[in-house]
Design a protein around this motif. Structure first.
Motif, short mmCIF file in Angstrom:
data_model
loop_
_atom_site.label_atom_id
_atom_site.label_comp_id
_atom_site.label_asym_id
_atom_site.label_seq_id
_atom_site.Cartn_x
_atom_site.Cartn_y
_atom_site.Cartn_z
N VAL A 1 0.83 -1.20 0.00
CA VAL A 1 0.00 0.00 0.00
C VAL A 1 0.86 1.26 0.00
O VAL A 1 0.56 2.24 -0.66
N ASN A 2 1.96 1.21 0.75
CA ASN A 2 2.78 2.42 0.89
C ASN A 2 4.13 2.33 0.19
O ASN A 2 4.87 3.32 0.16
N GLY A 3 4.48 1.16 -0.31
CA GLY A 3 5.79 1.00 -0.95
C GLY A 3 6.94 1.14 0.03
O GLY A 3 8.03 1.55 -0.34
N VAL A 4 6.68 0.81 1.30
CA VAL A 4 7.72 0.98 2.32
C VAL A 4 8.15 -0.39 2.84
O VAL A 4 7.31 -1.22 3.17
N GLU A 5 9.46 -0.61 2.89
CA GLU A 5 9.97 -1.87 3.47
C GLU A 5 10.41 -1.58 4.90
O GLU A 5 11.15 -0.64 5.14
N VAL A 6 9.95 -2.40 5.85
CA VAL A 6 10.31 -2.17 7.25
C VAL A 6 11.05 -3.40 7.77
O VAL A 6 10.69 -4.53 7.46
N ASP A 7 12.10 -3.14 8.57
CA ASP A 7 12.85 -4.24 9.19
C ASP A 7 11.98 -4.95 10.21
O ASP A 7 10.87 -4.52 10.50
N LYS A 8 12.57 -5.97 10.83
CA LYS A 8 11.86 -6.67 11.90
C LYS A 8 11.38 -5.65 12.94
O LYS A 8 12.11 -4.74 13.29
N PHE A 9 10.15 -5.82 13.38
CA PHE A 9 9.59 -4.84 14.32
C PHE A 9 10.29 -4.96 15.68
O PHE A 9 10.39 -6.08 16.22
N PRO A 10 10.72 -3.84 16.24
CA PRO A 10 11.27 -3.92 17.59
C PRO A 10 10.19 -4.33 18.59
O PRO A 10 9.00 -4.18 18.32
N ARG A 11 10.63 -4.83 19.74
CA ARG A 11 9.69 -5.21 20.81
C ARG A 11 10.11 -4.51 22.08
O ARG A 11 11.30 -4.36 22.34
N ILE A 12 9.15 -4.14 22.86
CA ILE A 12 9.46 -3.49 24.14
C ILE A 12 8.51 -4.07 25.19
O ILE A 12 7.36 -4.40 24.87
N GLN A 13 9.00 -4.22 26.39
CA GLN A 13 8.15 -4.67 27.48
C GLN A 13 7.22 -3.52 27.88
O GLN A 13 7.64 -2.36 27.88
N TYR A 14 6.02 -3.87 28.28
CA TYR A 14 5.07 -2.86 28.74
C TYR A 14 5.70 -1.97 29.82
O TYR A 14 5.62 -0.74 29.76
N ASP A 15 6.37 -2.60 30.78
CA ASP A 15 6.96 -1.82 31.88
C ASP A 15 7.99 -0.81 31.35
O ASP A 15 8.09 0.31 31.84
N ASP A 16 8.76 -1.25 30.35
CA ASP A 16 9.77 -0.34 29.79
C ASP A 16 9.12 0.78 28.99
O ASP A 16 9.58 1.92 28.99
N ALA A 17 8.05 0.44 28.28
CA ALA A 17 7.35 1.48 27.51
C ALA A 17 6.84 2.56 28.46
O ALA A 17 6.96 3.76 28.18
N MET A 18 6.31 2.13 29.60
CA MET A 18 5.80 3.10 30.56
C MET A 18 6.95 3.93 31.15
O MET A 18 6.83 5.13 31.37
#
Ligand code: ASP
Length: 584
Positions: free
Chosen positions: A262-279
């Motif tokens: 849809v956007n013609g954009v290639e994205v690397d593997k999605f990063p992951r973050i723990q909920y606690d760290d996001a907060m």
């Protein structure tokens, strides 16, 4: 045959061709001896020409009296234009009309059918069918179609089966109020409209469907914050014999496919973050990571002096605003006013300028020396030329406040670029959240979510600390999807209902069917749902979902076009055995 071509496809290669077109009159220009009309349909605009020399007097009269939005059909010859318009695909040609049929007249529309219309939101919603004729809305709907087609293509190729589930059901707790529908045939009984197909998709797993999806309407009766809809669409999915990792991979794949197609954009593997760290780092469980400005916690380096505001706070936390040292005193004061607005709710803001020469100047210089401030800069990652903004107070509140400030500043600094895509998985949400109002724990996701292995026991001693096998997909600061690994045995599910304050009778009445099903060989399963409206808007580079919904409701849940909701008459009430009890 109404038309041989559409209004967007004729060009110089068609010159001398006889064609038939149909559409709406966008506008006309009448020079007396010559009339030009822009004819519009879904595909584009084609210019028609009528002139005294080549057009009969009658037709000339008719052409001169065409109003905006009249529906017409014309036959004519494609000819080369004298003055060409390079901005539209049909700009090299026009149609010399030989026959004009008025298919329908039109009242003057209440706003201009132009990309930049003079109509405000309310009037456009009242006449949404006219609004849909405008390119921005029309293109958004076409864009949405493209996204849903790609979703279906991708998931079908991956072996998912689209199954429809019923709308007239029983409550599915997703944290909102149910919309209910009275049953005429069952006096005094009500269906609830699904807040999601959650229980049904789990039953489909028990039914052996293995990989399910559905593009489906969900209904939640909530007070509508801006840009929410009482009915909205989910891409709802469930898989059996899977682990969390399989789900993340499957739907990361889908999202990557959409971004590419849809956007013609290639994205690397999605990063992951723990909920606690996001907060901790963003004060938010759906952080926008297109830009940095991560939180720096300052308790250790700010609570050792006589500044009582900080000393008494549960959390002192700051962010570095890139280049913020260039703000004038007045601008900073405005920022302080901004965080003090009731919508944000901070009591004040401490700031510290990071000068180019490596020195610091803070609003609390009375209490802190340069060495202290250097530590603040280190903790927030501030560089020379930045401004550190610091809030303090109760942890949850202060995080939310600083998160709001972070987003606002990023917006002002142009760091939230709509054509940049930064997906992120937020993992390991708490299983339960404390509800101040009812003074009880509620399922943070929903009551079918399984706790992390080995944490069931913790439910008794420290319920708030139990983490769930639950995850959200976040894109550019928006939660676009969320799901979990489910409980799939009757005992654990009963235990969960018990912890959530359901009596066994209530649990049985509401979810007996699910617990029954779990006794007949329920496979391990899990899934997630994407919010389609929001996903489409973000992929389309927009912040608001309304233009991507053909017939949206306003903030009071009204459809102002069809004027719903509306009273029903006494006979209908009678039939439904209902009596109104409206308080003045
Ligand atoms: N039913 C959930 C929701 O609507 C999604 C899921 O757990 O699959 O948020």
């Amino acid at each position: 045959m109404y038309r041989s071509h559409n209004c967007g496809e004729l060009n110089a290669s068609h010159i001398n061709k006889e064609v038939t077109l149909a559409g709406w009159v966008q506008k006309s220009r009448d020079k007396g001896f010559i009339v030009w009309v822009d004819l519009r349909d879904r595909y584009g605009i084609t210019q028609l020409v009528f002139d005294e020399e080549r057009t009969s007097k009658d037709m000339m009269d008719q052409a001169q009296n065409l109003g905006r939005e009249f529906v017409i059909q014309v036959k004519g010859t494609v000819i080369e234009r004298a003055s060409k318009n390079p901005n539209i695909p049909t700009g090299e040609i026009e149609i010399l009309v030989s026959e004009l049929n008025i298919l329908n007249e039109a009242k003057l529309p209440p706003f201009t059918i132009e990309d930049k219309t003079d109509g405000g939101e309310d009037i456009r919603m009242k006449y949404r069918y006219l609004d849909i004729r405008r390119n921005p809305v029309k293109n958004s709907l076409i864009f949405r179609h493209k996204v849903t087609q790609e979703v279906r293509n991708y998931l079908s190729k991956e072996g998912f089966i689209e199954v429809e589930t019923p709308y007239l059901i029983k409550s599915t707790p997703e944290g909102a109020r149910d919309f209910v529908v009275p049953s005429r045939m069952n006096e005094g009984q009500f269906y609830a409209l699904p807040q999601s197909p959650q229980t049904f998709k789990q039953l489909l797993m028990v039914g052996g469907m293995d990989k399910y999806f559905q593009i489906v309407k969900c209904f939640r009766d909530e007070d509508l914050r801006a840009d929410r809809q009482p009915e909205f669409t989910q891409i709802d999915c469930e898989m059996a014999f899977i682990e969390q990792e399989d789900i993340l991979n499957a739907f990361e794949g889908l999202t990557r496919h959409l971004l590419k197609e849809v956007n013609g954009v290639e994205v690397d593997k999605f990063p992951r973050i723990q909920y606690d760290d996001a907060m901790r780092l963003y004060g938010n469980d759906k952080p926008d990571i297109r830009f940095g400005m991560e939180f720096g916690e300052l308790n250790e380096v700010a609570q050792h002096k006589d500044f009582s505001v900080f000393n008494s706070a549960e959390l002192v936390v700051g962010i570095a605003v890139p280049g913020g040292n260039s703000y004038t005193r007045k601008e900073i004061d405005k920022l302080i006013d901004w965080v003090k607005r009731p919508q944000v709710g901070a009591l004040g803001m401490v700031y510290c300028r990071c000068n180019e020469d490596g020195t610091f100047k803070s609003s609390v210089d009375k209490f802190y020396v340069q060495d202290d401030l250097a530590k603040w800069a280190e903790a927030t990652g501030a560089k020379a030329g930045d401004l550190i903004c610091i809030l303090s107070g109760v942890k949850n509140k202060v995080r939310a406040q600083l998160s709001a400030l972070r987003m606002e500043l990023a917006e002002r600094l142009g760091l939230r670029k709509p054509d940049e895509f930064a997906p992120l998985w937020v993992m390991d949400f708490p299983l339960l959240e404390w509800d101040e109002e009812t003074e009880r724990y509620h399922a943070m996701h929903h009551p079918f979510t399984s706790p992390k292995p080995g944490q069931l026991e913790l439910l008794k001693t420290d319920p708030g600390a139990v983490k769930a096998n639950a995850y959200d997909l976040v894109l550019n600061g928006n939660e676009i999807g969320g799901g979990s690994i489910r409980i799939h045995d009757k005992e654990t599910q009963s235990l969960m209902f018990d912890y959530l304050g359901f009596t066994p009778e209530e649990a049985k009445a509401q979810f007996g069917f699910l617990m029954d099903a779990f006794q007949y060989g329920a496979p391990p399963h899990g899934g997630l749902a994407f919010g389609l409206d929001r996903l489409v808007a973000i992929l389309g580079g927009q912040e608001t979902i309304r233009d991507f919904i053909a017939f949206p409701k306003n903030n009071s849940g009204r459809d102002v076009m069809i004027d719903a909701p509306a009273p029903i008459d006494d006979n209908q009430l009678e039939e439904l055995s209902l009596k109104l009890n409206i308080k003045e």
